[in-house]
Each structure stands twice: as C-alpha cells, then as structure tokens.
Design a protein around this motif. Structure first.
Motif, PDB file in Angstrom:
ATOM      1  N   ASP A  86       7.344   7.096 -28.558  1.00 40.79           N
ATOM      2  CA  ASP A  86       7.781   7.339 -27.187  1.00 40.79           C
ATOM      3  C   ASP A  86       7.530   8.793 -26.773  1.00 40.79           C
ATOM      4  O   ASP A  86       7.840   9.186 -25.662  1.00 40.79           O
ATOM      5  CB  ASP A  86       9.267   6.992 -27.015  1.00 40.79           C
ATOM      6  N   ARG A 118       6.795   1.170 -23.639  1.00 41.74           N
ATOM      7  CA  ARG A 118       7.411   2.092 -24.593  1.00 41.74           C
ATOM      8  C   ARG A 118       8.294   1.340 -25.575  1.00 41.74           C
ATOM      9  O   ARG A 118       8.768   0.241 -25.305  1.00 41.74           O
ATOM     10  CB  ARG A 118       8.271   3.120 -23.857  1.00 41.74           C
ATOM     11  N   LYS A 119       8.531   2.014 -26.711  1.00 38.05           N
ATOM     12  CA  LYS A 119       9.436   1.451 -27.711  1.00 38.05           C
ATOM     13  C   LYS A 119      10.839   1.321 -27.136  1.00 38.05           C
ATOM     14  O   LYS A 119      11.499   0.309 -27.341  1.00 38.05           O
ATOM     15  CB  LYS A 119       9.484   2.334 -28.957  1.00 38.05           C
ATOM     16  N   ASN A 122      11.275  -1.596 -25.326  1.00 33.91           N
ATOM     17  CA  ASN A 122      11.001  -2.762 -26.160  1.00 33.91           C
ATOM     18  C   ASN A 122       9.906  -3.662 -25.578  1.00 33.91           C
ATOM     19  O   ASN A 122       9.891  -4.862 -25.816  1.00 33.91           O
ATOM     20  CB  ASN A 122      12.272  -3.562 -26.420  1.00 33.91           C
ATOM     21  N   PHE A 125       5.705  -3.643 -27.981  1.00 33.52           N
ATOM     22  CA  PHE A 125       5.412  -4.502 -29.123  1.00 33.52           C
ATOM     23  C   PHE A 125       4.761  -5.815 -28.695  1.00 33.52           C
ATOM     24  O   PHE A 125       3.808  -6.275 -29.319  1.00 33.52           O
ATOM     25  CB  PHE A 125       6.680  -4.756 -29.942  1.00 33.52           C
ATOM     26  N   SER A 141       6.953  -3.085 -38.160  1.00 32.98           N
ATOM     27  CA  SER A 141       7.013  -1.720 -37.666  1.00 32.98           C
ATOM     28  C   SER A 141       7.908  -0.906 -38.590  1.00 32.98           C
ATOM     29  O   SER A 141       8.853  -1.420 -39.167  1.00 32.98           O
ATOM     30  CB  SER A 141       7.538  -1.667 -36.235  1.00 32.98           C
TER      31      SER A 141
END
Length: 142
Positions: A86, A118-119, A122, A125, A141
């Motif tokens: 991020d 972005r992570k 969420n 992914f 991950s």
C-alpha cells in the motif's frame, strides 16, 4: 508537477511535517487524511504528493537481513514474484534498492498503493487472481 512549483517553501515544509509525523507513527489513516486534506488545500496531485513526501532514503527505516537475497533467489527458481504494497511506488523502489533485491522484481509485478486497488481495501487480491487466472485457494500472501 505544475502545482508543486506554485507551492511556497513554508507550504512544502508543512506538507512534509504532517506527512512525516504520520508516517513515523506508522499511522496509515492519519497519512491518508493528511494527504487528502493537503491535496484539497493546496490543489496537489496525489502523485506529486507521493513523490515529494516518500522520496526519502530507506536506509534509516529498514533493517537489512543478510539472508534475504539468497532466500528470494532460491524461491525465484520455482516461483514468479508479485510485490503488493500500500506504499507509494517511489518508496517501494527505495526499499528494494536498499535491500539490494530490486533486480528480482519485474516492474509489471509490483503493485503499489497509488491506485484504487489496494491491500487495505482488500480489492487488489481479486484483480491479481483474475489477471493471472488463479483460483482463490492457490493464492498465498505473506
């Protein structure tokens, strides 16, 4: 960019002070809030913001692990790498260079926090799973 050239030195110092204090506290929400507020107040492009605030040497913030490169080279013989962070791309590049592992990652396999995927949201992914045609259970991950 053009907007950064218009900023006065005092405004740039304030931008750096607010961002650095949030970054050093490792407080993503505070940094995001400051970035948004400063973007609006000074009409700063988010990429200009990232390139000024995060363009700092990584050496003082990270600790090198002597075995890291060897371990990654071993994994690279069997796996392709994706780096998902991020953090802004400029910071990722500084960290990879400081760790002497930047050559192990291809540009198209580095995902930064600059876009809307972005992570923290969420959502990165699922995009990666789609891009590489991977079923969810096979994705790891760490």
């Amino acid at each position: 960019g053009k907007n950064m050239a218009k900023l006065k030195k005092a405004e740039i110092r304030e931008l750096l002070r607010l961002s650095a204090s949030a970054k050093l506290r490792s407080d993503f929400q505070a940094l995001h809030s400051n970035r948004s507020r400063l973007e609006n107040k000074f009409n700063i492009d988010r990429y200009d913001f990232f390139n000024i605030v995060w363009n700092i040497p990584a050496k003082q913030y990270i600790q090198k692990c002597p075995e890291l490169r060897t371990l990654l080279e071993m994994f690279k013989t069997k796996f392709d790498f994706l780096l998902i962070s991020d953090s802004p791309r400029i910071w990722i590049d500084h960290v990879l260079k400081e760790l002497s592992i930047n050559d192990l990652f291809e540009n198209n396999n580095i995902y930064s926090g600059e876009g809307n995927l972005r992570k923290i949201f969420n959502n990165i992914f699922q995009e990666i799973l789609k891009k590489y045609h991977l079923p969810s259970p096979s994705f790891k991950s760490f």
